[in-house]
Design a protein around this motif. Structure first.
Motif, PDB file in Angstrom:
ATOM      1  N   THR A 105      53.134  28.807  -9.998  1.00  0.00           N
ATOM      2  CA  THR A 105      52.285  27.632  -9.796  1.00  0.00           C
ATOM      3  C   THR A 105      50.862  28.128  -9.597  1.00  0.00           C
ATOM      4  OG1 THR A 105      54.094  26.417  -8.734  1.00  0.00           O
ATOM      5  CG2 THR A 105      51.851  25.592  -8.400  1.00  0.00           C
ATOM      6  N   ASP A 127      46.892  27.065  -8.915  1.00  0.00           N
ATOM      7  CA  ASP A 127      45.939  26.064  -8.454  1.00  0.00           C
ATOM      8  C   ASP A 127      44.556  26.452  -8.964  1.00  0.00           C
ATOM      9  OD1 ASP A 127      44.386  24.225  -7.197  1.00  0.00           O
ATOM     10  OD2 ASP A 127      44.862  24.869  -5.143  1.00  0.00           O
ATOM     11  N   THR A 128      44.070  25.692  -9.968  1.00  0.00           N
ATOM     12  CA  THR A 128      42.777  26.009 -10.601  1.00  0.00           C
ATOM     13  C   THR A 128      41.710  24.990 -10.240  1.00  0.00           C
ATOM     14  OG1 THR A 128      43.449  24.779 -12.581  1.00  0.00           O
ATOM     15  CG2 THR A 128      43.919  27.139 -12.537  1.00  0.00           C
ATOM     16  N   THR A 129      41.846  24.331  -9.078  1.00  0.00           N
ATOM     17  CA  THR A 129      40.874  23.299  -8.699  1.00  0.00           C
ATOM     18  C   THR A 129      39.526  23.891  -8.307  1.00  0.00           C
ATOM     19  OG1 THR A 129      41.748  23.350  -6.434  1.00  0.00           O
ATOM     20  CG2 THR A 129      42.675  21.717  -7.960  1.00  0.00           C
ATOM     21  N   SER A 130      39.500  25.176  -8.012  1.00  0.00           N
ATOM     22  CA  SER A 130      38.233  25.809  -7.659  1.00  0.00           C
ATOM     23  C   SER A 130      37.290  25.809  -8.847  1.00  0.00           C
ATOM     24  CB  SER A 130      38.483  27.244  -7.181  1.00  0.00           C
ATOM     25  OG  SER A 130      37.250  27.905  -6.972  1.00  0.00           O
ATOM     26  N   ARG A 131      35.995  25.650  -8.578  1.00  0.00           N
ATOM     27  CA  ARG A 131      35.017  25.580  -9.657  1.00  0.00           C
ATOM     28  C   ARG A 131      34.446  26.951 -10.037  1.00  0.00           C
ATOM     29  NH1 ARG A 131      31.302  20.242  -8.203  1.00  0.00           N
ATOM     30  NH2 ARG A 131      33.022  18.708  -8.238  1.00  0.00           N
ATOM     31  N   VAL A 168      41.702  31.413  -8.915  1.00  0.00           N
ATOM     32  CA  VAL A 168      43.023  30.788  -9.004  1.00  0.00           C
ATOM     33  C   VAL A 168      43.853  31.188  -7.789  1.00  0.00           C
ATOM     34  CG1 VAL A 168      45.145  30.609 -10.358  1.00  0.00           C
ATOM     35  CG2 VAL A 168      42.952  30.860 -11.516  1.00  0.00           C
ATOM     36  N   ASN A 169      44.475  30.222  -7.196  1.00  0.00           N
ATOM     37  CA  ASN A 169      45.476  30.493  -6.164  1.00  0.00           C
ATOM     38  C   ASN A 169      46.843  30.460  -6.850  1.00  0.00           C
ATOM     39  OD1 ASN A 169      43.577  30.639  -4.080  1.00  0.00           O
ATOM     40  ND2 ASN A 169      43.594  28.405  -3.822  1.00  0.00           N
ATOM     41  N   ASN A 190      36.162  29.597 -11.108  1.00  0.00           N
ATOM     42  CA  ASN A 190      37.142  30.315 -11.925  1.00  0.00           C
ATOM     43  C   ASN A 190      38.118  31.150 -11.109  1.00  0.00           C
ATOM     44  OD1 ASN A 190      35.980  29.219 -14.160  1.00  0.00           O
ATOM     45  ND2 ASN A 190      35.192  31.128 -15.007  1.00  0.00           N
TER      46      ASN A 190
END
Length: 774
Positions: free
Chosen positions: A219, A221-225, A229-230, A227
């Protein structure tokens, strides 16, 4: 055996000029390009990121120019264009089959290439990559440029796990230090896939037979702006189907081994195990063995080679070890291992080892003709092999060989005046490690084969009669997933006995040249040796750089020398100890060989090779035995010279017959670089540069100029260059190499640079051999 012949370079020059004239005068490369279409002349790749090289992108292109000889000569295209339009003529059909048609530009393939490049970059973590294509059209020719902008990559900021199964979570956490995924790394899907495979292997080795990599996903998480990723790794539970499309989840659980069944006459063409067909079943140490019509393998051999044990926790490692062990049993043709959940206990898996026997005996005959300096002869051999002589897959091999050669001018008596040779070799190989005072379990853990051998060879010439007898005890084994091969000659004995030597032969050969002492006087060699081989060669993987490393070392005579000292034996007139009247040799020898082939394109490669060796006689020996000394020249060395015509050092040859013994040494160096390119059909062309020589470690009177001296040896390295043609028939390669001398150390007193055009007669040598030189 490679042979060397002289050839006149002048004729080769004429042939080369004729071929060049034919090529230049041939039709245009665009002869068979239809109007309105274009031939792909070149494809360029430009990347704005040093981390993504054009060589990394090129494998994803769907269209490239036709193959070019040496990377820039479109010889296959020229050959194709020499053909006429009339396909009924055989010459036109041949030229078209041998040559390569022009690569016609296809815009759809360009679009596919763009998509594949973007996909590849996305897999590496470059989600916003862009590919721009520019076309440069000429007269029926086109150049395609790909401009790649990778953009900013996605970087792993945080990495964690979500595992509901406590047992599996402990397995994963215990090995988390070896994880391939680290914060700060690119979000490379290839790395993520490798981590899935790595964890799956680890979990299956802990008993989880029903587990596979599909139970692992990620899974992101690419919500960060920015670049980042969690990333989270998930281990999913099993999904058990129920009625009406529903399912229930169930935690994975480890399995133990239930029963282990051997079926020794399995037919791989059958879709079922056919367990009830055979009736001869025995039980031994908890194993069930089902025999067919013949009990061709003892039950102890089957159990000894099986690492899957009833009651033990399931492990892929044990399965792989079992496959490896049974692969050493030459009597077996196929081995297949299957597992099924036990019908009596859902926590057990039953193991079925299905064995298919091969032929246990074979007989092979060989007949060959010989030509040694104009003396014609023939030889014949018969080889018998039994692959299961004691019902333990022991391999017994027996080879009998005989030969006859008519020696010119030696008389007419077939026995006394010509060369006669006959001999026999026998070996017995056991697929296990045999050594006294070791337990069965210790022998089982050492996955080695043991070989015993014996040989006898009788040679009669007008000048002498020689008998060579020998025997040995040897081990062979593999390590590091079968990448490393090891061989240990625990003991190897060679005995040379000459019951007859003519007085003329003693005066002209032996007494005048001490180098021939060990070959034409009675002597004994007792040695121990070790060999190592490693290579990444894999026929299933194409277009991969290949390397090979070989190393050998051996030592001889130390035990006998120690015994001679211990028991106070006295030295003979030749200042050497003897055992039963025989002088024994004492020496140490070491060799190393490295080869590397760089694949440039599918049909172009660059090969490098370097090798060195040293042999040191000491104690009971003043010189290395002749058969243990090094020589230079030949099809696998410095190819400007024939075998045994180079060195040692700056030694200059005056008597070719006697120099067969003189042109050898104790130190060896060889280096080569070779460019190989596909020409057409089965033909491959090569150009090469060789360097090397041999030297002696002592200043022998019979070999003036041969001594290795650290300050001067580099001046005595011979150089040669040349061209080669190879016929690649997939299973074997026929090689024809023309080597030309460039630097001859035997002419250091005058001018060692012997490069001339055309080459002087005697400065070039033609070699015919099988296989690549390295």
């Amino acid at each position: 055996m490679p042979s060397a012949l002289s050839v006149n370079m002048r004729y080769l020059r004429y042939v080369s000029c004729l071929l060049i004239f034919i090529i230049i005068s041939s039709c245009s490369l665009t002869k068979y390009v239809p109007d309105g279409e274009y031939m792909v002349r070149k494809v360029n790749i430009y990347s704005d990121n040093k981390q993504v090289k054009p060589s990394d992108i090129r494998p994803y292109l769907k269209q490239e120019p036709a193959h070019k000889t040496f990377g820039f000569i479109p010889f296959p295209n020229y050959l194709y264009n020499l053909s006429g339009a009339d396909s009924s003529k055989w010459i036109n059909r041949f030229l078209r089959r041998a040559g390569t048609p022009p690569e016609i530009y296809d815009p759809q393939l360009t679009e596919r290439s763009e998509r594949e490049i973007r996909k590849m970059l996305a897999n590496k973590g470059y989600m916003d990559a862009d590919v721009e294509v520019k076309l440069h059209k000429g007269k029926k020719k086109i150049v395609v440029d790909y401009f790649v902008e990778t953009g900013y990559p996605m970087v792993i900021d945080d990495f964690g796990y979500r595992i509901a199964n406590d047992s599996i979570r402990k397995i994963v956490y215990a090995d988390s230090a070896a994880s391939l995924i680290r914060p700060g790394n690119l979000l490379d899907r290839n790395v993520l896939e490798k981590e899935r495979v790595r964890l799956t292997t680890r979990i299956r080795n802990r008993g989880y037979w029903g587990f596979n990599k599909d139970f692992i996903n990620y899974t992101a998480d690419t919500t960060s702006r920015n670049n980042n990723v969690n990333l989270e790794l998930n281990v999913l539970p099993q999904r058990i189907p129920l009625e009406d499309g529903l399912y229930e989840t169930r935690l994975h659980h480890p399995y133990h081994i239930g029963k282990v069944v051997f079926q020794t006459d399995y037919d791989p063409m059958s879709l079922m195990l056919n367990r009830n067909i055979t009736r001869d079943t025995i039980y031994d140490k908890g194993y069930e063995i089902i025999y067919g019509a013949k009990q061709y393998l003892k039950s102890g051999v089957l159990i000894e080679n099986c690492f899957i044990r009833p009651g033990a926790l399931y492990s892929d490692r044990a399965v792989d070890a079992t496959y490896t062990a049974f692969a050493r049993l030459q009597i077996l043709k196929y081995v297949n291992i299957r597992f099924e959940v036990s019908k009596t206990d859902p926590n057990l898996v039953d193991c079925y080892i299905l064995l298919t026997p091969g032929k246990n005996q074979s007989l092979q005959t060989e007949l060959e003709g010989t030509n040694s300096a104009g003396d014609l002869g023939f030889a014949a051999s018969v080889t018998y092999q039994h692959r299961n002589i004691f019902k333990g897959s022991e391999t017994f091999t027996m080879k009998v060989r005989g030969g006859y050669e008519n020696l010119t001018g030696k008389g007419t008596n077939l026995v006394e005046d010509n060369y006669i040779e006959y001999g026999a070799e026998a070996s017995l190989s056991f697929p296990k490690f045999l050594f006294p005072m070791l337990s069965t379990e210790q022998k089982r853990r050492i996955r080695a084969t043991t070989e015993f051998k014996a040989s006898y060879n009788f040679q009669h010439r007008p000048e002498y009669t020689r008998v060579i007898a020998g025997g040995g005890w040897k081990y062979n084994w593999l390590t590091n997933l079968n990448r490393n091969r090891h061989s240990l000659d625990f003991i190897d004995v060679s005995y040379v006995y000459l019951p007859f030597r003519s007085d003329a032969f003693i005066d002209s050969v032996i007494n005048q040249n001490p180098i021939t002492y060990s070959s034409y006087k009675d002597h004994l060699i007792t040695r121990t040796g070790y060999s190592f081989y490693r290579s990444n060669l894999n026929p299933a993987v194409r277009n991969r750089d290949i390397y090979t490393i070989r190393a050998n070392t051996e030592i001889a005579g130390n035990v006998l020398y120690g015994a001679s000292k211990l028991f106070g034996l006295k030295k003979g007139n030749d200042d050497a100890y003897k055992i039963a009247g025989l002088r024994y040799e004492q020496y140490w020898k070491f060799d190393i060989d490295y080869a590397y082939t760089k694949v440039i394109t599918e049909k172009n490669s660059l090969a490098f090779h370097v090798a060195a060796g040293v042999g040191v006689p000491y104690g009971n020996s003043d010189i290395l035995p002749f058969e243990k000394r090094y020589y230079a020249g030949g099809a696998n060395s410095v190819r400007g010279w024939s075998v045994r015509t180079l060195g040692p050092g700056r030694y200059h040859s005056y008597n070719r017959q006697l120099d067969y013994f003189n042109q050898c040494g104790d130190i060896r160096f060889d280096a080569s670089i070779e460019y190989r390119t596909r020409l057409f059909w089965k033909l491959e062309l090569a150009t090469f540069l060789d360097a090397g020589n041999v030297w002696t470690i002592r200043d022998y009177e019979a070999q003036p100029g041969g001594l290795f001296e650290i300050n001067d040896f580099y001046k005595e390295i011979a150089w040669s260059y040349g061209l080669g043609i190879r016929f690649d028939f997939n299973y074997f390669i026929l090689r024809l190499d023309l080597g030309v001398k460039a630097y001859d150390p035997s002419k250091l007193d005058t001018n060692p640079w012997v490069i001339k055009y055309p080459a002087k007669h005697g400065n070039q040598t033609l070699h015919f051999a099988v296989g690549y030189p390295f």
